[in-house]
Scaffold this motif. Structure first.
Motif, mmCIF file in Angstrom:
data_model
loop_
_atom_site.group_PDB
_atom_site.id
_atom_site.type_symbol
_atom_site.label_atom_id
_atom_site.label_comp_id
_atom_site.label_asym_id
_atom_site.label_seq_id
_atom_site.Cartn_x
_atom_site.Cartn_y
_atom_site.Cartn_z
ATOM 1 N N ALA A 55 -5.039 3.858 3.659
ATOM 2 C CA ALA A 55 -4.790 3.692 2.219
ATOM 3 C C ALA A 55 -6.064 3.734 1.387
ATOM 4 C CB ALA A 55 -4.067 2.374 1.976
ATOM 5 N N HIS B 122 -0.926 0.342 -8.806
ATOM 6 C CA HIS B 122 -1.763 0.429 -10.002
ATOM 7 C C HIS B 122 -0.981 0.029 -11.250
ATOM 8 C CE1 HIS B 122 -4.473 2.667 -7.339
ATOM 9 N NE2 HIS B 122 -5.414 2.485 -8.236
ATOM 10 N N TYR C 12 -8.199 -4.070 -2.218
ATOM 11 C CA TYR C 12 -8.591 -3.400 -0.970
ATOM 12 C C TYR C 12 -9.722 -4.165 -0.293
ATOM 13 C CZ TYR C 12 -9.945 0.253 2.304
ATOM 14 O OH TYR C 12 -10.244 0.948 3.458
ATOM 15 N N ALA D 123 -7.450 -2.738 -8.120
ATOM 16 C CA ALA D 123 -6.956 -2.215 -6.846
ATOM 17 C C ALA D 123 -8.074 -2.195 -5.804
ATOM 18 C CB ALA D 123 -6.387 -0.810 -7.049
ATOM 19 N N PRO E 206 0.897 3.736 -4.103
ATOM 20 C CA PRO E 206 -0.287 3.452 -4.938
ATOM 21 C C PRO E 206 0.011 3.469 -6.431
ATOM 22 C CG PRO E 206 -0.841 4.984 -3.175
ATOM 23 C CD PRO E 206 0.648 4.846 -3.159
ATOM 24 N N LEU F 56 0.782 -1.235 0.000
ATOM 25 C CA LEU F 56 0.000 0.000 0.000
ATOM 26 C C LEU F 56 0.815 1.287 0.000
ATOM 27 C CD1 LEU F 56 -2.682 -1.058 2.656
ATOM 28 C CD2 LEU F 56 -2.855 -1.203 0.158
ATOM 29 N N ALA G 110 -6.275 6.449 -1.483
ATOM 30 C CA ALA G 110 -5.204 6.330 -2.477
ATOM 31 C C ALA G 110 -5.363 5.087 -3.340
ATOM 32 C CB ALA G 110 -3.846 6.303 -1.774
ATOM 33 N N VAL G 111 -5.869 4.014 -2.755
ATOM 34 C CA VAL G 111 -6.014 2.759 -3.503
ATOM 35 C C VAL G 111 -7.265 2.786 -4.366
ATOM 36 C CG1 VAL G 111 -6.390 0.275 -3.287
ATOM 37 C CG2 VAL G 111 -4.708 1.406 -1.832
ATOM 38 N N ASN H 258 -7.713 0.295 -11.724
ATOM 39 C CA ASN H 258 -8.481 0.902 -10.637
ATOM 40 C C ASN H 258 -9.434 -0.094 -9.996
ATOM 41 O OD1 ASN H 258 -7.168 3.262 -11.191
ATOM 42 N ND2 ASN H 258 -8.874 4.251 -12.213
ATOM 43 N N GLN I 140 -9.092 4.652 -6.444
ATOM 44 C CA GLN I 140 -9.116 5.839 -7.300
ATOM 45 C C GLN I 140 -10.075 5.635 -8.474
ATOM 46 O OE1 GLN I 140 -5.119 6.732 -8.605
ATOM 47 N NE2 GLN I 140 -4.270 6.642 -6.548
#
Length: 654
Positions: free
Chosen positions: A438, A314, A413, A409, A310, A307, A441-442, A406, A444
């Motif tokens: 996180a 990605h 998460y 990710a 980011p 994490l 940021a993760v 995205n 997105q």
């Protein structure tokens, strides 16, 4: 010269003449490919040579060279080596490890696995055991390898068969990809293995399992148990390729590995650019955390690695998506492998994507863009997208739109949140803080609940979703939809339907919303229209709602006629394809789909006809049952081609 009457030549001899004549018209490379399996040569009684071409223009017959390798492997004196012209060559031949190394002049040429040419069965068996330990093979491939090695007599063809089994392992593929990547000239072929057995070697051979859960409990469990028995120290390295979803992490089996060995295995994952393997590693740490504080500490390291950056995360997931798209499209079109169940193909593509990601790492550029992913979408994206929706009859829950960095990710998460949920109040505070910090940021550019959407390995059907209580906030939304079944109110359920499914009890509200949309399509925002039709098709496929599917398909085709916008043809085809997943009677569904696609081809704007033919050809390549039913649709689309050509000529000359 007297004329030869073909009738005077025996049929067998005439066949040999014709074969030789045809072969001479082929290039050397094609000749080799045609004759490689020996069947034609044996049937036509052709004497073949097998030249091995070395640097400096030296050519040595393969039989001569292999005989020298055999003597070297058995420690026998090596006779002089003559080239194809009968000239003695000043060479030195040695066995180094499993390879034969031929040295002459300034050249040093290595021939891997040449030790398997030994004439001694016991020596071959010993060498084969050492080689097999370095290659990841399924139980069936490993058994076949051992049978070949033990053959008596043992021929050069047997040697090639044994080497081909080793070449089907993931290790040769990853080595070749790594070498090609260094040149900076990757092509689609570099992302795909040369041997079909590769796909079983990175997963397991499917024997009888019809569902992913059955496969995990049977064939995959057997492979994993064999891997742990063979070498517990590296078992996780191999198994983690198939850790693409939390259901695939074998916590029970991993408890057979002692804590020290497991810690070492999981620590190695820290240096591997594979986000799915790291997410699984945290799950494994959680399983041991209450008994050993070292797993809590390692979990912190895993979260930091996963994490802390980011952009890198990605970028690695963009690489993963690139490989998954190419592999998914390939498997969907493969004459043999497309016959495998959807779950198996997706698991194989996921394991392959993990391996490619480990080799290439992040492919993001300095601006955070993902050019390799964009390239894969241009070349394989249409086939991939259509293949996913073609498989919606079996696995309707996962959408191809979600194969982006995205969304992947967000899925990672979601897996981390699930670990915390499973631990409850006993979850380490440091883990919870890192995961909470996180979140933004993760996640997105995805919907807030994207982390709860199904992953590509969670697309199977599930029990119908129950209607929430009217007293709950989501229940109030259903009440509002029932009283005002508008497109806006319907689209409010986008996240809920994708994450949890849509209650069949509320289907009348959806039907009314779609029927309302039919009357108001000209005045409704095109983006909202597209969203409503896609969501309606998704719900219809998931709930086996044929009436809703028919309504969505009708509005979709009418929209194509009323708007005549060229960019909507692919979207039209994908919605029709997803609607076909609503029927349990596959034959009826495909017949209906073929009629709708024919209507689409008839109604489509002339400028889209080339794209329409391409779509239909792709569908033929990925659906063997549908293929013959699309002839009329293709003919209809091609009828408009002269109009397009004439329009283009007119535009160019005006």
């Amino acid at each position: 010269m007297a004329r030869i009457d073909p009738d005077d030549i025996p049929q067998e001899e005439l066949a040999r003449y014709r074969t030789r004549f045809a072969l001479r018209r082929l290039s050397t490379e094609v000749q080799s490919a045609v004759l490689s399996d020996g069947i034609i040569a044996a049937r036509m009684e052709l004497d073949l040579s097998h030249p091995v071409r070395l640097p400096e223009g030296i050519t040595i017959d393969r039989t001569v060279l292999f005989a020298a390798f055999q003597r070297a492997a058995d420690g026998e004196p090596i006779t002089e080596i003559l080239d194809a012209s009968g000239v003695k060559r000043d060479t030195k031949l040695e066995i180094e490890g499993d390879a034969a190394v031929l040295t002459y002049g300034t050249h040093r040429v290595s021939f891997p696995q040449a030790i398997l040419l030994s004439a001694s069965p016991s020596r071959r068996k010993e060498a084969a055991a050492q080689l097999a330990h370095r290659f990841t093979l399924s139980m069936q491939s490993h058994a076949q390898f051992e049978v070949i090695i033990a053959k008596t007599p043992y021929t050069h063809d047997d040697f090639f068969d044994a080497c081909n089994i080793l070449l089907s392992a993931p290790e040769p593929f990853s080595d070749a990809l790594k070498d090609t990547a260094k040149t900076g000239t990757l092509g689609i072929s570099n992302f795909l293995p040369s041997h079909d057995a590769y796909w079983e070697n990175i997963t397991a051979r499917r024997l009888a399992s019809d569902t992913l859960a059955e496969f995990v409990a049977n064939e995959l469990a057997a492979e994993r148990a064999a891997s742990i028995r063979l070498d517990p120290a590296v078992a996780v390295d191999v198994m983690s390729l198939t850790f693409g979803a939390y259901e695939l992490v074998p916590l029970d089996a991993l408890r057979a590995i002692d804590p020290d060995g497991l810690l070492q295995s999981l620590r190695r994952q820290l240096s591997i650019p594979d986000p799915h393997a790291l997410a699984a590693a945290l799950d494994i740490c959680a399983d041991r955390a209450s008994a050993d504080i070292r797993f809590v500490e390692l979990g912190d390291e895993i979260l930091d690695q996963l994490l802390a950056d980011p952009k890198r995360l990605h970028g690695e997931l963009a690489t993963y998506a690139t490989a998954y798209i190419i592999a998914g499209a390939h498997l969907a079109k493969h004459e043999k492998l497309r016959q495998e169940p959807v779950y198996w193909r997706r698991l194989a593509a996921a394991a392959h994507a993990a391996l490619v990601t480990r080799v290439l790492g992040s492919t993001a550029d300095d601006d955070g863009e993902h050019p390799l992913f964009d390239w894969a979408m241009r070349l394989s994206g249409k086939t991939f997208y259509l293949s996913v929706l073609n498989d919606a009859h079996a696995e309707p829950r996962w959408r191809p739109d979600w194969i982006t960095a995205n969304f992947l990710a967000a899925d990672i998460y979601g897996r981390l949140r699930y670990v915390l949920q499973r631990l409850g109040d006993t979850s380490p505070p440091s883990w919870r803080k890192k995961i909470d910090d996180a979140k933004d940021a993760v996640n997105q550019d995805v919907p807030p609940y994207a982390h709860a959407f199904p992953s590509f390995l969670q697309g199977g059907r599930r029990k119908p979703t129950e209607m929430p209580s009217p007293d709950e906030p989501i229940g109030e939304m259903f009440v509002e939809l029932a009283s005002k079944p508008t497109v806006d109110n319907f689209l409010m359920f986008y996240q809920f339907a994708n994450a949890f499914g849509f209650p069949p009890a509320a289907r009348n509200s959806v039907l009314t919303a779609i029927q309302t949309l039919r009357a108001e399509i000209a005045t409704t925002n095109p983006i909202l229209v597209q969203g409503a039709l896609q969501l309606g098709a998704y719900i219809a496929a998931g709930n086996r709602d044929i009436e809703l599917a028919d309504a969505v398909a009708t509005v979709t085709l009418e929209r194509l006629v009323s708007t005549l916008e060229t960019e909507r043809l692919t979207l039209t085809a994908t919605i029709l394809l997803e609607c076909a997943a609503a029927s349990e009677n596959r034959a009826d569904a495909l017949a209906t789909l073929a009629r709708r696609l024919e209507n689409m081809a008839f109604m489509a704007p002339a400028a889209t006809l080339a794209d329409g033919v391409d779509i239909l050809r792709i569908l033929q390549s990925i659906n063997e049952e549908l293929a013959p039913l699309l002839a009329r649709a293709i003919a209809t689309a091609r009828l408009g081609a002269p109009r397009v050509a004439a329009a283009q000529v007119s535009a160019e000359t005006s």
